[in-house]
Enzyme design. Structure first.
Site, PDB file in Angstrom:
ATOM      1  N   TYR A   1      -3.656   0.101  -1.440  1.00 33.97           N
ATOM      2  CA  TYR A   1      -2.443   0.880  -0.951  1.00 33.97           C
ATOM      3  C   TYR A   1      -2.073   0.155   0.471  1.00 33.97           C
ATOM      4  O   TYR A   1      -0.830  -0.322   0.452  1.00 33.97           O
ATOM      5  CB  TYR A   1      -2.966   2.176  -0.623  1.00 33.97           C
ATOM      6  CG  TYR A   1      -1.773   3.012  -0.211  1.00 33.97           C
ATOM      7  CD1 TYR A   1      -1.124   3.839  -1.166  1.00 33.97           C
ATOM      8  CD2 TYR A   1      -1.581   3.534   1.147  1.00 33.97           C
ATOM      9  CE1 TYR A   1       0.092   4.453  -0.861  1.00 33.97           C
ATOM     10  CE2 TYR A   1      -0.611   4.486   1.593  1.00 33.97           C
ATOM     11  CZ  TYR A   1       0.107   4.666   0.483  1.00 33.97           C
ATOM     12  OH  TYR A   1       1.337   5.678   0.836  1.00 33.97           O
TER      13      TYR A   1
ATOM     14  N   ALA B   1      -2.249  -2.914   1.544  1.00 34.41           N
ATOM     15  CA  ALA B   1      -1.735  -4.314   1.213  1.00 34.41           C
ATOM     16  C   ALA B   1      -0.510  -4.194   0.718  1.00 34.41           C
ATOM     17  O   ALA B   1       0.600  -4.835   1.003  1.00 34.41           O
ATOM     18  CB  ALA B   1      -2.616  -5.007   0.489  1.00 34.41           C
TER      19      ALA B   1
END
Length: 257
Positions: free
Chosen positions: A162, A164
């Protein structure tokens, strides 16, 4: 005096519009005069959103945001019905939490596909249409709002996928702003903190509640109704000279220069 925030006569595409923040954005945009193209994977929640919108100014699209054909079809159908697409909100999201060493390939890929690759598909579809209008002499431009997160700026334990993806959205936002500015297409992102939605139930629970609230200067969570105002502002002419920016709507959870 013209209202600072108005979406009168504009067509706005909102992904993940079936519940939570997405539904709030769709309802607020419609209240400000917009035609709304509501997109969601879940047919039942999508139908509920459409029932809350003016029937003559609303259109539903059921499908996965990670399918490029759905994005292309939605924009084409919206143009056929309403004449143009003026705004896009990339809001659809999922979570698949796990610590780095325990995260599966599928958990990683599903989140990247929805948040990052999916947002690219919708930006590409909407952007192509907006650029075509601009090249044809239409100076009305367009606005894209990518819903990012403080997780993309601070990291998030147990959610490397999430975090990233949300960090990647910031790069996509800045790149689109540089490429599309000459067409009067503005692209911005919003980094929410902890909003009272099903996706944040764990961090708002008893185990993490006090720890999280201690990091928020305003000392409370936000509601979907509260944060959607920032989204419609960025879609409107009130933000006509704002592009390539990351707006923090987080109660002070992340503070930077």
């Amino acid at each position: 005096m013209d209202p600072i925030v108005s979406l009168q006569g504009r067509t706005i595409v909102v992904t993940g519009a079936g519940q939570g923040i997405g539904r709030g954005i769709a309802e607020t945009a419609a209240a400000l005069g917009a035609n709304v193209v509501a997109v969601d994977l879940n047919g039942e929640t999508l139908a509920a959103t459409l029932e809350a919108l003016p029937s003559g100014r609303a259109m539903g699209v059921q499908g996965s945001v990670a399918d490029p054909a759905v994005a292309d079809r939605a924009v084409a159908d919206a143009v056929a019905r309403f004449g143009a697409v003026h705004g896009l909100v990339n809001n659809a999201g999922i979570i698949r939490p796990a610590m780095i060493d325990k995260m599966t390939d599928m958990q990683w890929q599903e989140v990247i596909d929805v948040h990052l690759t999916g947002s690219f598909y919708w930006m590409r579809a909407a952007g192509r249409h907006m650029i075509e209008r601009a090249k044809g002499g239409d100076t009305s431009g367009g606005a894209v709002v990518n819903i990012s997160s403080d997780a993309g700026r601070k990291g998030s334990i147990g959610q490397i996928n999430y975090a990233a993806a949300k960090a990647g959205l910031l790069g996509m936002t800045m790149t689109a702003a540089r490429e599309w500015g000459r067409y009067n297409i503005r692209t911005n992102s919003i980094c929410f903190g902890v909003v009272e939605t099903p996706m944040t139930e764990v961090v708002r629970g008893e185990k993490f509640r006090d720890q999280m609230l201690a990091q928020i200067p305003l000392g409370r969570w936000s509601t979907p109704q509260e944060v959607v105002k920032s989204v419609v502002y960025l879609l409107s002419d009130g933000a006509s000279y704002v592009t390539g920016q990351h707006l923090g709507v987080n109660g002070g959870f992340h503070i930077s220069l």
